[in-house]
Design a protein around this motif. Structure first.
Motif, PDB file in Angstrom:
ATOM      1  N   TYR A   6       9.055   8.437  -0.859  1.00 59.27           N
ATOM      2  CA  TYR A   6       7.737   8.070  -0.392  1.00 59.27           C
ATOM      3  C   TYR A   6       7.938   6.775   0.263  1.00 59.27           C
ATOM      4  O   TYR A   6       8.969   6.311   0.634  1.00 59.27           O
ATOM      5  CB  TYR A   6       6.932   7.957  -1.742  1.00 59.27           C
ATOM      6  N   CYS A   7       6.700   6.486   1.033  1.00 63.15           N
ATOM      7  CA  CYS A   7       6.706   5.007   1.774  1.00 63.15           C
ATOM      8  C   CYS A   7       5.929   4.144   1.309  1.00 63.15           C
ATOM      9  O   CYS A   7       4.845   4.507   0.853  1.00 63.15           O
ATOM     10  CB  CYS A   7       6.381   5.373   3.338  1.00 63.15           C
ATOM     11  N   MET A   8       6.049   2.893   1.621  1.00 68.29           N
ATOM     12  CA  MET A   8       5.221   1.719   1.105  1.00 68.29           C
ATOM     13  C   MET A   8       5.200   0.653   2.170  1.00 68.29           C
ATOM     14  O   MET A   8       6.299   0.237   2.743  1.00 68.29           O
ATOM     15  CB  MET A   8       5.570   1.054  -0.060  1.00 68.29           C
ATOM     16  N   ALA A   9       3.981   0.215   2.892  1.00 69.44           N
ATOM     17  CA  ALA A   9       3.788  -0.708   3.731  1.00 69.44           C
ATOM     18  C   ALA A   9       3.464  -1.936   2.911  1.00 69.44           C
ATOM     19  O   ALA A   9       3.012  -1.952   1.988  1.00 69.44           O
ATOM     20  CB  ALA A   9       2.573  -0.241   4.637  1.00 69.44           C
ATOM     21  N   PHE A  10       3.972  -3.056   3.572  1.00 70.36           N
ATOM     22  CA  PHE A  10       3.895  -4.380   2.703  1.00 70.36           C
ATOM     23  C   PHE A  10       4.021  -5.684   3.564  1.00 70.36           C
ATOM     24  O   PHE A  10       4.239  -5.529   4.920  1.00 70.36           O
ATOM     25  CB  PHE A  10       5.021  -4.588   1.542  1.00 70.36           C
ATOM     26  N   GLY A  11       3.404  -6.416   3.202  1.00 68.63           N
ATOM     27  CA  GLY A  11       3.362  -7.993   3.855  1.00 68.63           C
ATOM     28  C   GLY A  11       2.548  -8.811   3.235  1.00 68.63           C
ATOM     29  O   GLY A  11       2.133  -8.911   2.167  1.00 68.63           O
ATOM     30  N   LYS A  12       2.317 -10.142   3.953  1.00 72.74           N
ATOM     31  CA  LYS A  12       1.538 -11.207   3.527  1.00 72.74           C
ATOM     32  C   LYS A  12       0.199 -10.569   3.515  1.00 72.74           C
ATOM     33  O   LYS A  12      -0.320 -10.356   4.579  1.00 72.74           O
ATOM     34  CB  LYS A  12       1.526 -12.293   4.046  1.00 72.74           C
ATOM     35  N   PRO A  13      -0.691 -10.582   2.287  1.00 71.41           N
ATOM     36  CA  PRO A  13      -2.091  -9.866   2.658  1.00 71.41           C
ATOM     37  C   PRO A  13      -3.179 -10.967   3.044  1.00 71.41           C
ATOM     38  O   PRO A  13      -2.752 -12.277   3.242  1.00 71.41           O
ATOM     39  CB  PRO A  13      -2.602  -9.653   1.023  1.00 71.41           C
ATOM     40  N   ALA A  14      -4.069 -10.443   4.059  1.00 66.01           N
ATOM     41  CA  ALA A  14      -4.995 -11.308   4.499  1.00 66.01           C
ATOM     42  C   ALA A  14      -6.587 -10.974   3.983  1.00 66.01           C
ATOM     43  O   ALA A  14      -7.429 -11.526   4.534  1.00 66.01           O
ATOM     44  CB  ALA A  14      -5.212 -10.914   6.197  1.00 66.01           C
ATOM     45  N   VAL A  15      -6.277 -10.721   2.508  1.00 64.03           N
ATOM     46  CA  VAL A  15      -7.485 -10.411   1.828  1.00 64.03           C
ATOM     47  C   VAL A  15      -7.191 -11.026   0.446  1.00 64.03           C
ATOM     48  O   VAL A  15      -6.003 -10.665  -0.239  1.00 64.03           O
ATOM     49  CB  VAL A  15      -7.885  -9.056   1.720  1.00 64.03           C
ATOM     50  N   GLN A  16      -8.098 -11.500  -0.189  1.00 58.27           N
ATOM     51  CA  GLN A  16      -7.942 -11.895  -1.674  1.00 58.27           C
ATOM     52  C   GLN A  16      -8.913 -11.324  -2.621  1.00 58.27           C
ATOM     53  O   GLN A  16     -10.178 -11.515  -2.577  1.00 58.27           O
ATOM     54  CB  GLN A  16      -7.903 -13.517  -1.714  1.00 58.27           C
ATOM     55  N   TYR A  17      -8.514 -10.556  -3.539  1.00 56.73           N
ATOM     56  CA  TYR A  17      -9.758  -9.841  -4.355  1.00 56.73           C
ATOM     57  C   TYR A  17      -9.918 -10.828  -5.510  1.00 56.73           C
ATOM     58  O   TYR A  17      -9.122 -11.725  -5.892  1.00 56.73           O
ATOM     59  CB  TYR A  17      -9.081  -8.555  -4.928  1.00 56.73           C
ATOM     60  N   ALA A  18     -11.153 -11.003  -5.934  1.00 55.20           N
ATOM     61  CA  ALA A  18     -11.788 -11.764  -6.857  1.00 55.20           C
ATOM     62  C   ALA A  18     -11.830 -11.458  -8.312  1.00 55.20           C
ATOM     63  O   ALA A  18     -11.940 -12.328  -9.077  1.00 55.20           O
ATOM     64  CB  ALA A  18     -13.183 -12.242  -6.478  1.00 55.20           C
ATOM     65  N   ARG A  19     -11.729 -10.075  -8.498  1.00 59.66           N
ATOM     66  CA  ARG A  19     -11.644  -9.574  -9.958  1.00 59.66           C
ATOM     67  C   ARG A  19     -11.109  -8.191 -10.020  1.00 59.66           C
ATOM     68  O   ARG A  19     -10.892  -7.607  -8.983  1.00 59.66           O
ATOM     69  CB  ARG A  19     -13.125  -9.628 -10.570  1.00 59.66           C
ATOM     70  N   THR A  20     -10.942  -7.897 -11.266  1.00 61.18           N
ATOM     71  CA  THR A  20     -10.455  -6.737 -11.539  1.00 61.18           C
ATOM     72  C   THR A  20     -11.457  -5.700 -11.206  1.00 61.18           C
ATOM     73  O   THR A  20     -12.642  -5.776 -11.346  1.00 61.18           O
ATOM     74  CB  THR A  20      -9.695  -6.281 -12.933  1.00 61.18           C
ATOM     75  N   VAL A  21     -11.151  -4.244 -11.065  1.00 60.78           N
ATOM     76  CA  VAL A  21     -12.129  -3.353 -11.151  1.00 60.78           C
ATOM     77  C   VAL A  21     -12.394  -2.688 -12.515  1.00 60.78           C
ATOM     78  O   VAL A  21     -11.722  -3.027 -13.326  1.00 60.78           O
ATOM     79  CB  VAL A  21     -11.749  -1.929 -10.046  1.00 60.78           C
ATOM     80  N   VAL A  32       0.709  -1.381  -0.082  1.00 55.29           N
ATOM     81  CA  VAL A  32       0.113   0.144  -0.077  1.00 55.29           C
ATOM     82  C   VAL A  32       1.062   1.377   0.022  1.00 55.29           C
ATOM     83  O   VAL A  32       1.987   1.289   0.776  1.00 55.29           O
ATOM     84  CB  VAL A  32      -0.884   0.121   1.195  1.00 55.29           C
ATOM     85  N   TRP A  33       0.610   2.222  -1.064  1.00 56.74           N
ATOM     86  CA  TRP A  33       1.244   3.420  -0.897  1.00 56.74           C
ATOM     87  C   TRP A  33       0.840   4.373   0.357  1.00 56.74           C
ATOM     88  O   TRP A  33      -0.250   4.458   0.413  1.00 56.74           O
ATOM     89  CB  TRP A  33       0.838   4.232  -2.148  1.00 56.74           C
ATOM     90  N   ASP A  34       1.943   4.473   1.294  1.00 60.97           N
ATOM     91  CA  ASP A  34       1.734   5.056   2.672  1.00 60.97           C
ATOM     92  C   ASP A  34       2.089   6.545   2.629  1.00 60.97           C
ATOM     93  O   ASP A  34       2.897   6.798   3.244  1.00 60.97           O
ATOM     94  CB  ASP A  34       2.565   4.224   3.445  1.00 60.97           C
ATOM     95  N   GLY A  35       1.027   7.308   2.106  1.00 64.71           N
ATOM     96  CA  GLY A  35       1.343   8.542   2.059  1.00 64.71           C
ATOM     97  C   GLY A  35       1.098   9.253   3.469  1.00 64.71           C
ATOM     98  O   GLY A  35       1.720  10.363   3.710  1.00 64.71           O
ATOM     99  N   LEU A  36       0.334   8.709   4.468  1.00 63.42           N
ATOM    100  CA  LEU A  36       0.225   9.267   5.690  1.00 63.42           C
ATOM    101  C   LEU A  36       1.577   8.972   6.495  1.00 63.42           C
ATOM    102  O   LEU A  36       1.819   9.658   7.435  1.00 63.42           O
ATOM    103  CB  LEU A  36      -1.081   8.367   6.381  1.00 63.42           C
TER     104      LEU A  36
END
Length: 274
Positions: free
Chosen positions: A249-264, A219-223
């Motif tokens: 800039y900053c970026m947070a990252f790791g193993k996701p706990a969510v799986q998206y099913a399709r593109t937007v 995630v692009w971490d602007g905050l």
């Protein structure tokens, strides 16, 4: 020293290295390429000559062509899969409470560092928090600094909403700054670089795509960038970021706990043809 060498027994004298040199510093003598002493300073060290030579006859900077990955055959990724990766990537804000494997993290960083930079300066510095407990400690430092600003009524104009982040953490344990990610990547570069901000953003873009290709969420971490660069600047010392660096800039990252099913489905690209 450039240590520019040409193996005359394998050089075909095709002229590709001369033609592809963006700095125009490669000449020919008796038909073979060379860089004269007076032109060495003009070399970008981009290694175009090294990469374009079809027989691996050119060596520069002491590099061995045999140690490079050959770009032969069908080495490019499938275009349809790459398109899906670009369209399907999401900013991940839910993470598993575990660290990435050290080997995978190192590979992500090493590959991302191949991103292009202005005039090939290659000065982007990756500062990474590689352990979730370390990031938790750093988060506490940032929130404590922000809380002091809130108590002193010293939050800059337009950033009063950071007070809500402190309240959410203290009352509900909601981590808005890092979204519960176990890791943080900060890209910085010398303020004297030709294009410091652009170099950092490009490097993080490469990191994000390769990370997501490996199943790692980002995630692009602007905050976090605002908190570190503007609200609690002493946090840069905690991270060991050099004083003469621009924090890109900053970026947070790791193993996701969510799986998206399709593109937007975004609306069509804004394109202006000239």
């Amino acid at each position: 020293m450039l240590d520019f060498k040409v193996a005359k027994d394998t050089c075909t004298r095709c002229g590709l290295c001369v033609a592809d040199c963006p700095a125009h510093v490669i000449d020919t003598a008796e038909g073979f390429p060379l860089i004269t002493a007076e032109k060495e300073a003009g070399c970008y060290r981009c290694q175009h000559c090294f990469a374009v030579c079809p027989t691996g006859a050119v060596s520069i900077l002491g590099l061995d062509p045999a140690e490079s990955t050959p770009l032969t055959g069908d080495w490019r990724p499938d275009p349809a899969q790459l398109e899906t990766l670009i369209k399907g990537r999401r900013s991940v804000r839910r993470y598993k409470p575990e660290n990435l494997e050290p080997e995978l993290m190192q590979r992500l960083l090493e590959v991302a560092w191949h991103a292009p930079t202005g005039v090939n300066t290659r000065q982007v510095r990756f500062t990474v928090i590689d352990d979730r407990d370390k990031l938790a400690s750093f988060r506490d430092e940032l929130l404590a600094g922000i809380k002091r600003l809130v108590q002193d009524n010293a939050l800059p104009e337009g950033l009063a909403f950071f007070a809500d982040f402190v309240k959410l953490w203290e009352e509900q344990g909601v981590d808005v700054l890092f979204r519960g990610a176990p890791h943080l990547l900060v890209a910085s570069v010398s303020s004297k670089a030709v294009s410091p901000l652009q170099d950092c953003v490009i490097a993080l873009s490469y990191f994000e795509l390769f990370a997501q290709a490996n199943g790692v969420g980002t995630v692009w971490d602007g905050l976090a960038k605002i908190a570190i660069a503007d609200l609690v600047p002493e946090a840069q010392a905690t991270l060991g970021i050099p004083e003469d660096h621009t924090l890109g800039y900053c970026m947070a990252f790791g193993k996701p706990a969510v799986q998206y099913a399709r593109t937007v489905q975004h609306r069509g690209a804004l394109i202006h043809r000239v």
